[in-house]
Design a protein around this motif. Structure first.
Motif, PDB file in Angstrom:
ATOM      1  N   MET A 115       0.863  -1.038  -0.113  1.00  0.00           N
ATOM      2  CA  MET A 115       0.051  -0.072   0.170  1.00  0.00           C
ATOM      3  C   MET A 115       0.898   1.268   0.105  1.00  0.00           C
ATOM      4  SD  MET A 115      -1.084   2.665   2.157  1.00  0.00           S
ATOM      5  CE  MET A 115      -0.922   2.183   3.960  1.00  0.00           C
ATOM      6  N   TRP A 116       0.605   2.291  -0.802  1.00  0.00           N
ATOM      7  CA  TRP A 116       1.081   3.714  -0.513  1.00  0.00           C
ATOM      8  C   TRP A 116      -0.252   4.479  -0.940  1.00  0.00           C
ATOM      9  CZ3 TRP A 116       1.292   6.457  -5.027  1.00  0.00           C
ATOM     10  CH2 TRP A 116       1.098   5.831  -6.215  1.00  0.00           C
ATOM     11  N   SER A 117      -0.047   5.873  -0.061  1.00  0.00           N
ATOM     12  CA  SER A 117      -0.931   6.715  -0.432  1.00  0.00           C
ATOM     13  C   SER A 117      -0.501   7.917   0.127  1.00  0.00           C
ATOM     14  CB  SER A 117      -2.194   6.378   0.748  1.00  0.00           C
ATOM     15  OG  SER A 117      -1.719   6.350   2.021  1.00  0.00           O
ATOM     16  N   ALA A 118      -1.571   8.893  -0.299  1.00  0.00           N
ATOM     17  CA  ALA A 118      -1.197  10.437   0.001  1.00  0.00           C
ATOM     18  C   ALA A 118      -2.669  10.788   0.487  1.00  0.00           C
ATOM     19  CB  ALA A 118      -1.096  11.410  -1.254  1.00  0.00           C
ATOM     20  N   ALA A 119      -2.838  11.508   1.902  1.00  0.00           N
ATOM     21  CA  ALA A 119      -4.029  11.776   2.509  1.00  0.00           C
ATOM     22  C   ALA A 119      -4.113  13.385   3.200  1.00  0.00           C
ATOM     23  CB  ALA A 119      -4.136  11.161   3.654  1.00  0.00           C
ATOM     24  N   ILE A 120      -5.335  13.676   3.018  1.00  0.00           N
ATOM     25  CA  ILE A 120      -5.411  15.215   3.663  1.00  0.00           C
ATOM     26  C   ILE A 120      -6.542  14.961   4.564  1.00  0.00           C
ATOM     27  CG2 ILE A 120      -6.269  17.541   3.111  1.00  0.00           C
ATOM     28  CD1 ILE A 120      -5.586  17.196   0.164  1.00  0.00           C
ATOM     29  N   GLY A 121      -6.318  15.656   5.675  1.00  0.00           N
ATOM     30  CA  GLY A 121      -7.281  15.272   7.076  1.00  0.00           C
ATOM     31  C   GLY A 121      -7.780  16.637   7.639  1.00  0.00           C
ATOM     32  N   GLY A 122      -9.015  16.670   8.122  1.00  0.00           N
ATOM     33  CA  GLY A 122      -9.366  17.815   9.024  1.00  0.00           C
ATOM     34  C   GLY A 122      -9.880  17.264  10.316  1.00  0.00           C
ATOM     35  N   TYR A 123      -9.751  18.121  11.233  1.00  0.00           N
ATOM     36  CA  TYR A 123     -10.054  17.569  12.610  1.00  0.00           C
ATOM     37  C   TYR A 123     -10.639  18.612  13.329  1.00  0.00           C
ATOM     38  CZ  TYR A 123      -6.959  14.081  10.618  1.00  0.00           C
ATOM     39  OH  TYR A 123      -6.180  13.304   9.859  1.00  0.00           O
ATOM     40  N   TYR A 124     -11.376  18.363  14.392  1.00  0.00           N
ATOM     41  CA  TYR A 124     -11.861  19.289  15.212  1.00  0.00           C
ATOM     42  C   TYR A 124     -11.687  18.885  16.770  1.00  0.00           C
ATOM     43  CZ  TYR A 124     -15.081  21.763  18.629  1.00  0.00           C
ATOM     44  OH  TYR A 124     -15.526  22.538  19.670  1.00  0.00           O
ATOM     45  N   PRO A 125     -10.612  19.858  17.620  1.00  0.00           N
ATOM     46  CA  PRO A 125      -9.964  19.681  18.750  1.00  0.00           C
ATOM     47  C   PRO A 125     -11.284  19.935  19.777  1.00  0.00           C
ATOM     48  CG  PRO A 125      -9.214  21.474  17.940  1.00  0.00           C
ATOM     49  CD  PRO A 125      -9.979  20.997  16.846  1.00  0.00           C
ATOM     50  N   VAL A 126     -11.529  18.951  20.802  1.00  0.00           N
ATOM     51  CA  VAL A 126     -12.444  19.076  21.882  1.00  0.00           C
ATOM     52  C   VAL A 126     -11.992  20.036  22.688  1.00  0.00           C
ATOM     53  CG1 VAL A 126     -13.912  17.900  23.750  1.00  0.00           C
ATOM     54  CG2 VAL A 126     -13.372  16.716  21.253  1.00  0.00           C
ATOM     55  N   THR A 161     -13.351   3.178  -2.168  1.00  0.00           N
ATOM     56  CA  THR A 161     -14.544   3.695  -3.171  1.00  0.00           C
ATOM     57  C   THR A 161     -14.050   3.022  -4.319  1.00  0.00           C
ATOM     58  OG1 THR A 161     -13.385   5.514  -4.023  1.00  0.00           O
ATOM     59  CG2 THR A 161     -15.128   5.759  -2.313  1.00  0.00           C
ATOM     60  N   PHE A 162     -13.091   2.038  -4.542  1.00  0.00           N
ATOM     61  CA  PHE A 162     -12.523   1.340  -5.481  1.00  0.00           C
ATOM     62  C   PHE A 162     -12.449  -0.143  -5.190  1.00  0.00           C
ATOM     63  CE2 PHE A 162      -8.734   2.824  -3.186  1.00  0.00           C
ATOM     64  CZ  PHE A 162      -8.204   1.634  -2.958  1.00  0.00           C
ATOM     65  N   GLY A 163     -12.572  -0.866  -6.146  1.00  0.00           N
ATOM     66  CA  GLY A 163     -12.610  -2.318  -6.097  1.00  0.00           C
ATOM     67  C   GLY A 163     -11.404  -2.920  -6.605  1.00  0.00           C
ATOM     68  N   ALA A 170      -5.461  -2.313  -6.714  1.00  0.00           N
ATOM     69  CA  ALA A 170      -6.184  -1.258  -7.512  1.00  0.00           C
ATOM     70  C   ALA A 170      -5.856   0.246  -6.717  1.00  0.00           C
ATOM     71  CB  ALA A 170      -7.710  -1.519  -7.024  1.00  0.00           C
ATOM     72  N   SER A 171      -6.415   1.362  -7.352  1.00  0.00           N
ATOM     73  CA  SER A 171      -6.263   2.735  -6.778  1.00  0.00           C
ATOM     74  C   SER A 171      -7.254   3.461  -6.678  1.00  0.00           C
ATOM     75  CB  SER A 171      -4.773   3.041  -7.501  1.00  0.00           C
ATOM     76  OG  SER A 171      -5.268   3.229  -8.808  1.00  0.00           O
ATOM     77  N   GLY A 172      -7.467   4.433  -5.982  1.00  0.00           N
ATOM     78  CA  GLY A 172      -8.691   5.461  -5.985  1.00  0.00           C
ATOM     79  C   GLY A 172      -8.633   6.057  -4.553  1.00  0.00           C
ATOM     80  N   LEU A 173      -9.803   6.734  -4.327  1.00  0.00           N
ATOM     81  CA  LEU A 173      -9.943   7.397  -3.182  1.00  0.00           C
ATOM     82  C   LEU A 173     -10.466   6.393  -1.864  1.00  0.00           C
ATOM     83  CD1 LEU A 173     -11.950  10.532  -4.512  1.00  0.00           C
ATOM     84  CD2 LEU A 173      -9.352  10.340  -3.564  1.00  0.00           C
ATOM     85  N   SER A 174     -10.033   6.635  -0.807  1.00  0.00           N
ATOM     86  CA  SER A 174     -10.579   6.136   0.500  1.00  0.00           C
ATOM     87  C   SER A 174     -10.908   6.960   1.511  1.00  0.00           C
ATOM     88  CB  SER A 174      -9.256   5.087   0.740  1.00  0.00           C
ATOM     89  OG  SER A 174      -9.689   4.376   2.023  1.00  0.00           O
ATOM     90  N   TRP A 216      -5.992   9.215  -1.218  1.00  0.00           N
ATOM     91  CA  TRP A 216      -5.749   8.447  -2.484  1.00  0.00           C
ATOM     92  C   TRP A 216      -4.667   7.376  -2.353  1.00  0.00           C
ATOM     93  CZ3 TRP A 216      -2.126   7.086  -5.933  1.00  0.00           C
ATOM     94  CH2 TRP A 216      -2.804   6.465  -7.341  1.00  0.00           C
ATOM     95  N   ALA A 217      -5.033   6.320  -2.438  1.00  0.00           N
ATOM     96  CA  ALA A 217      -4.106   5.030  -2.170  1.00  0.00           C
ATOM     97  C   ALA A 217      -4.212   4.094  -3.397  1.00  0.00           C
ATOM     98  CB  ALA A 217      -4.749   4.441  -1.213  1.00  0.00           C
ATOM     99  N   TYR A 218      -2.897   3.334  -3.329  1.00  0.00           N
ATOM    100  CA  TYR A 218      -2.884   2.260  -4.206  1.00  0.00           C
ATOM    101  C   TYR A 218      -2.849   1.029  -3.182  1.00  0.00           C
ATOM    102  CZ  TYR A 218      -1.079  -1.715  -6.709  1.00  0.00           C
ATOM    103  OH  TYR A 218      -0.818  -3.126  -7.135  1.00  0.00           O
ATOM    104  N   MET A 219      -3.584   0.104  -3.412  1.00  0.00           N
ATOM    105  CA  MET A 219      -3.715  -1.231  -2.481  1.00  0.00           C
ATOM    106  C   MET A 219      -3.678  -2.375  -3.137  1.00  0.00           C
ATOM    107  SD  MET A 219      -6.292   0.044   0.784  1.00  0.00           S
ATOM    108  CE  MET A 219      -6.150   1.634   1.472  1.00  0.00           C
ATOM    109  N   ASP A 220      -2.621  -3.427  -2.701  1.00  0.00           N
ATOM    110  CA  ASP A 220      -2.657  -4.649  -3.284  1.00  0.00           C
ATOM    111  C   ASP A 220      -3.023  -5.741  -1.955  1.00  0.00           C
ATOM    112  OD1 ASP A 220      -2.322  -7.304  -4.015  1.00  0.00           O
ATOM    113  OD2 ASP A 220      -0.450  -6.777  -5.340  1.00  0.00           O
TER     114      ASP A 220
END
Length: 332
Positions: free
Chosen positions: A228-239, A295-297, A264-268, A254-258
């Motif tokens: 697996m390899w991926s690039a991710a963007i996240g947003g969070y709310y601190p309590v 979201t990819f199979g 296959a690759s796509g959005l997760s 956005w990831a590629y997973m075997d």
């Protein structure tokens, strides 16, 4: 014919009853401007500038009371009752009072319109001045236009009445930035192969804007026939706003997973909750748990033994993996 006549008369009535038409020829009393920390010469010039712009609208007849000889009269703003009485004495329907307040390198001009007799405030607004006394001409033109149209002064700018302050870039709060490394482990279900944990790790950049946080991450992992390899963007709310805080949010990866198939690759998508320790320190520890949904199979594979030996072929069904993601990291 009668219908056309009725439409024409109705149109004339609408025009005559419009705000601009109702204000045409309105007599107003322009009171001497007052101010704090403003030279009398600037106040006198301000009175002439505003009078010119009010007359230029074509909507007003401007009358003025005689200048006051009382010492310091230019520093005291007239009350609503005084303004209303002055308007009545001059035969005006309204009284216009202007107040200039100067502090440091900035100033603010406030314009108030009172009804004659009652002293009711008919219009009020103010505008900042940062370009020096020479910007007062632009400010008074803007205020006169806003007063005529009845709009807030912030919505009444024209191409030649934008102030220096409005041309400045917006101030921004500085977000705290943290660079770090983290380790992660995926526990995927509904994979193209058998269930196997997938370990990995990567780098992240966390931006803390006090009321919310965001991060970027680049990860890779593999082992036991998976990758697996991926690039991710996240947003969070601190309590909390303290040194230790739980947080929740989500990320898009956005990831590629075997995961035992053909890859296959796509959005997760991944909702996430976690904890952050050392938010007020130069070193931070964070840990979170999430559930990813691909979201990819990925197509599975099958081995067929025939007369010519073993043959690997792709199965017809797709597997949309999902599962738990555990992450621990350190930032500095």
């Amino acid at each position: 014919m009668k219908k056309t006549l009725r439409v024409t008369v109705l149109g004339l009535l609408v025009c005559l009853l419009s705000p601009a038409a109702r204000a045409a020829g309105l007599t107003i009393a322009l009171l001497p401007p007052t101010g704090d920390n403003v030279a009398p010469q600037i106040l006198s010039a301000s009175r002439d500038l505003l009078k010119d712009h009010l007359l230029r609208t074509g909507a007003y007849n401007v009358v003025e009371p005689p200048p006051s000889n009382e010492p310091g009269a230019w520093t005291v703003e007239p009350t609503a009752a005084q303004a209303a009485a002055t308007a009545v004495a001059l035969g005006a329907a309204q009284a216009v009072a202007v107040r200039l307040t100067h502090i440091g390198t900035a100033a603010r001009v406030r314009l108030t319109v009172y009804a004659a007799g009652s002293g009711q405030i008919l219009y009020w607004d103010s505008l900042a001045v940062t370009g020096g006394p020479e910007e007062l001409d632009t400010v008074f033109q803007r205020l006169a236009h806003a007063m005529e149209t009845g709009k807030p002064v912030r919505e009444s700018a024209e191409i030649d009445t934008v102030t220096d302050k409005e041309m400045q870039t917006l101030g921004r709060r500085q977000a705290n930035r943290t660079f770090g490394v983290h380790l992660l482990s995926l526990f995927p279900f509904n994979t193209a192969g058998s269930f196997k944990p997938l370990p990995g790790g990567g780098l992240f950049w966390l931006y803390d804007a006090r009321t919310w946080m965001a991060d970027f991450a680049f990860d890779a992992g593999g082992g036991d026939g998976q990758s697996m390899w991926s690039a991710a963007i996240g947003g969070y709310y601190p309590v909390l706003r303290e040194d230790f805080t739980p947080y929740f949010g989500g990320l898009v990866r956005w990831a590629y997973m075997d995961l035992g198939g053909n890859g296959a690759s796509g959005l997760s998508l991944q909702p996430t909750a976690g904890i952050l320790l050392g938010r007020l320190s130069s070193v931070q520890l964070r840990a979170d748990v999430g559930w990813f949904f691909n979201t990819f199979g990925e197509y599975g594979t099958a081995t067929v033994i025939g007369a010519q030996g073993q043959t690997t072929m792709t199965t017809a069904s797709k597997h949309f993996a999902n599962g738990v993601v555990l992450t621990v990291g350190i930032g500095f």
